[in-house]
Motif scaffolding. Structure first.
Motif, PDB file in Angstrom:
ATOM      1  N   LEU A  26      49.294  46.703  24.386  1.00  0.00           N
ATOM      2  CA  LEU A  26      48.322  47.011  25.417  1.00  0.00           C
ATOM      3  C   LEU A  26      48.929  46.696  26.778  1.00  0.00           C
ATOM      4  O   LEU A  26      49.498  45.629  26.972  1.00  0.00           O
ATOM      5  CB  LEU A  26      47.054  46.188  25.219  1.00  0.00           C
ATOM      6  N   LEU A  27      48.799  47.632  27.698  1.00  0.00           N
ATOM      7  CA  LEU A  27      49.221  47.438  29.076  1.00  0.00           C
ATOM      8  C   LEU A  27      47.994  47.426  29.957  1.00  0.00           C
ATOM      9  O   LEU A  27      47.174  48.343  29.900  1.00  0.00           O
ATOM     10  CB  LEU A  27      50.156  48.570  29.522  1.00  0.00           C
ATOM     11  N   GLU A  28      47.883  46.384  30.767  1.00  0.00           N
ATOM     12  CA  GLU A  28      46.821  46.360  31.766  1.00  0.00           C
ATOM     13  C   GLU A  28      47.468  46.550  33.131  1.00  0.00           C
ATOM     14  O   GLU A  28      48.256  45.721  33.588  1.00  0.00           O
ATOM     15  CB  GLU A  28      46.032  45.062  31.755  1.00  0.00           C
ATOM     16  N   ILE A  29      47.127  47.638  33.788  1.00  0.00           N
ATOM     17  CA  ILE A  29      47.603  47.912  35.144  1.00  0.00           C
ATOM     18  C   ILE A  29      46.612  47.249  36.100  1.00  0.00           C
ATOM     19  O   ILE A  29      45.421  47.504  36.033  1.00  0.00           O
ATOM     20  CB  ILE A  29      47.689  49.423  35.400  1.00  0.00           C
ATOM     21  N   GLY A  30      47.110  46.392  36.962  1.00  0.00           N
ATOM     22  CA  GLY A  30      46.244  45.616  37.842  1.00  0.00           C
ATOM     23  C   GLY A  30      45.691  44.420  37.105  1.00  0.00           C
ATOM     24  O   GLY A  30      44.488  44.181  37.092  1.00  0.00           O
ATOM     25  N   SER A  31      46.562  43.648  36.489  1.00  0.00           N
ATOM     26  CA  SER A  31      46.134  42.570  35.590  1.00  0.00           C
ATOM     27  C   SER A  31      45.671  41.299  36.284  1.00  0.00           C
ATOM     28  O   SER A  31      45.195  40.383  35.627  1.00  0.00           O
ATOM     29  CB  SER A  31      47.258  42.237  34.612  1.00  0.00           C
ATOM     30  N   SER A  32      45.801  41.232  37.597  1.00  0.00           N
ATOM     31  CA  SER A  32      45.348  40.074  38.376  1.00  0.00           C
ATOM     32  C   SER A  32      45.916  38.794  37.775  1.00  0.00           C
ATOM     33  O   SER A  32      47.105  38.707  37.521  1.00  0.00           O
ATOM     34  CB  SER A  32      43.820  40.053  38.469  1.00  0.00           C
ATOM     35  N   THR A  33      45.076  37.825  37.513  1.00  0.00           N
ATOM     36  CA  THR A  33      45.546  36.525  37.021  1.00  0.00           C
ATOM     37  C   THR A  33      45.528  36.413  35.498  1.00  0.00           C
ATOM     38  O   THR A  33      45.785  35.346  34.952  1.00  0.00           O
ATOM     39  CB  THR A  33      44.719  35.393  37.641  1.00  0.00           C
ATOM     40  N   GLY A  34      45.213  37.511  34.817  1.00  0.00           N
ATOM     41  CA  GLY A  34      45.366  37.556  33.366  1.00  0.00           C
ATOM     42  C   GLY A  34      44.141  37.325  32.520  1.00  0.00           C
ATOM     43  O   GLY A  34      44.260  37.125  31.312  1.00  0.00           O
ATOM     44  N   THR A  85      44.942  50.127  30.175  1.00  0.00           N
ATOM     45  CA  THR A  85      43.691  49.951  30.913  1.00  0.00           C
ATOM     46  C   THR A  85      43.977  49.854  32.406  1.00  0.00           C
ATOM     47  O   THR A  85      45.047  49.424  32.810  1.00  0.00           O
ATOM     48  CB  THR A  85      42.935  48.683  30.460  1.00  0.00           C
ATOM     49  N   LEU A  86      42.983  50.254  33.198  1.00  0.00           N
ATOM     50  CA  LEU A  86      43.046  50.181  34.666  1.00  0.00           C
ATOM     51  C   LEU A  86      41.674  49.767  35.185  1.00  0.00           C
ATOM     52  O   LEU A  86      40.893  50.601  35.584  1.00  0.00           O
ATOM     53  CB  LEU A  86      43.292  51.552  35.270  1.00  0.00           C
ATOM     54  N   TYR A  87      41.370  48.514  35.163  1.00  0.00           N
ATOM     55  CA  TYR A  87      40.110  48.042  35.723  1.00  0.00           C
ATOM     56  C   TYR A  87      40.353  47.641  37.165  1.00  0.00           C
ATOM     57  O   TYR A  87      41.308  46.946  37.469  1.00  0.00           O
ATOM     58  CB  TYR A  87      39.572  46.847  34.935  1.00  0.00           C
ATOM     59  N   HIS A  88      39.504  48.071  38.049  1.00  0.00           N
ATOM     60  CA  HIS A  88      39.595  47.733  39.480  1.00  0.00           C
ATOM     61  C   HIS A  88      40.932  48.146  40.089  1.00  0.00           C
ATOM     62  O   HIS A  88      41.579  47.368  40.791  1.00  0.00           O
ATOM     63  CB  HIS A  88      39.336  46.241  39.711  1.00  0.00           C
ATOM     64  N   VAL A  89      41.338  49.374  39.851  1.00  0.00           N
ATOM     65  CA  VAL A  89      42.600  49.870  40.411  1.00  0.00           C
ATOM     66  C   VAL A  89      42.360  51.060  41.325  1.00  0.00           C
ATOM     67  O   VAL A  89      42.865  51.106  42.445  1.00  0.00           O
ATOM     68  CB  VAL A  89      43.599  50.258  39.291  1.00  0.00           C
ATOM     69  N   ILE A  90      41.584  52.020  40.864  1.00  0.00           N
ATOM     70  CA  ILE A  90      41.424  53.281  41.598  1.00  0.00           C
ATOM     71  C   ILE A  90      40.888  53.051  43.007  1.00  0.00           C
ATOM     72  O   ILE A  90      41.305  53.726  43.946  1.00  0.00           O
ATOM     73  CB  ILE A  90      40.530  54.256  40.799  1.00  0.00           C
ATOM     74  N   GLU A  91      40.015  52.069  43.182  1.00  0.00           N
ATOM     75  CA  GLU A  91      39.463  51.838  44.511  1.00  0.00           C
ATOM     76  C   GLU A  91      40.502  51.335  45.514  1.00  0.00           C
ATOM     77  O   GLU A  91      40.258  51.315  46.712  1.00  0.00           O
ATOM     78  CB  GLU A  91      38.275  50.861  44.455  1.00  0.00           C
ATOM     79  N   HIS A  92      41.673  50.975  45.041  1.00  0.00           N
ATOM     80  CA  HIS A  92      42.744  50.521  45.942  1.00  0.00           C
ATOM     81  C   HIS A  92      43.645  51.664  46.413  1.00  0.00           C
ATOM     82  O   HIS A  92      44.486  51.465  47.285  1.00  0.00           O
ATOM     83  CB  HIS A  92      43.599  49.452  45.260  1.00  0.00           C
ATOM     84  N   PHE A  93      43.487  52.833  45.830  1.00  0.00           N
ATOM     85  CA  PHE A  93      44.281  53.985  46.259  1.00  0.00           C
ATOM     86  C   PHE A  93      43.753  54.499  47.593  1.00  0.00           C
ATOM     87  O   PHE A  93      42.543  54.573  47.796  1.00  0.00           O
ATOM     88  CB  PHE A  93      44.234  55.122  45.232  1.00  0.00           C
ATOM     89  N   PRO A  94      44.649  54.894  48.482  1.00  0.00           N
ATOM     90  CA  PRO A  94      44.165  55.437  49.756  1.00  0.00           C
ATOM     91  C   PRO A  94      43.490  56.793  49.550  1.00  0.00           C
ATOM     92  O   PRO A  94      43.880  57.578  48.683  1.00  0.00           O
ATOM     93  CB  PRO A  94      45.436  55.583  50.584  1.00  0.00           C
ATOM     94  N   SER A  95      42.461  57.035  50.316  1.00  0.00           N
ATOM     95  CA  SER A  95      41.764  58.298  50.243  1.00  0.00           C
ATOM     96  C   SER A  95      42.339  59.232  51.313  1.00  0.00           C
ATOM     97  O   SER A  95      42.406  58.881  52.475  1.00  0.00           O
ATOM     98  CB  SER A  95      40.275  58.100  50.491  1.00  0.00           C
TER      99      SER A  95
END
Length: 99
Positions: A26-34, A85-95
């Motif tokens: 499992l890969l978590e993209i945007g894993s923060s502190t784990g 997984t990508l939790y709390h990642v998309i909102e960091h992309f520039p619009s």
């Protein structure tokens, strides 16, 4: 609170995958502190990618494999992970939407 959220996400993931994937990678993209890595580690071999250096260091200190940088910078082999997984990642992309 973060641990509770991670447990809820893990339950959602297991429901979606029908509990069929056990022991996979499992890969978590945007894993923060784990926190999610911790919740998922009972079922998967976990790896994280985290752009924030301090957060990545905390995940590593907790014993998790965490790459500090971007997904592209990590250069994982193609099809290396069974679940991503990508939790709390998309909102960091520039619009770039210009209305």
């Amino acid at each position: 609170m973060a641990e509770l959220t991670a447990a809820e996400r893990m339950n959602d993931l297991l429901r979606i995958t029908s509990n069929t994937i056990k022991g996979g990678r499992l890969l978590e993209i945007g894993s923060s502190t784990g926190e999610f890595l911790a919740a998922a580690s009972a079922r998967f071999k976990v790896t994280g990618v985290e752009a924030d250096t301090a957060s990545c260091a905390i995940a590593r200190a907790r014993g998790f494999n965490c790459f500090n940088g971007t997904l592209f910078g990590a250069q994982f082999p193609q099809a290396h992970f069974d679940v991503v997984t990508l939790y709390h990642v998309i909102e960091h992309f520039p619009s770039h939407n210009r209305c």
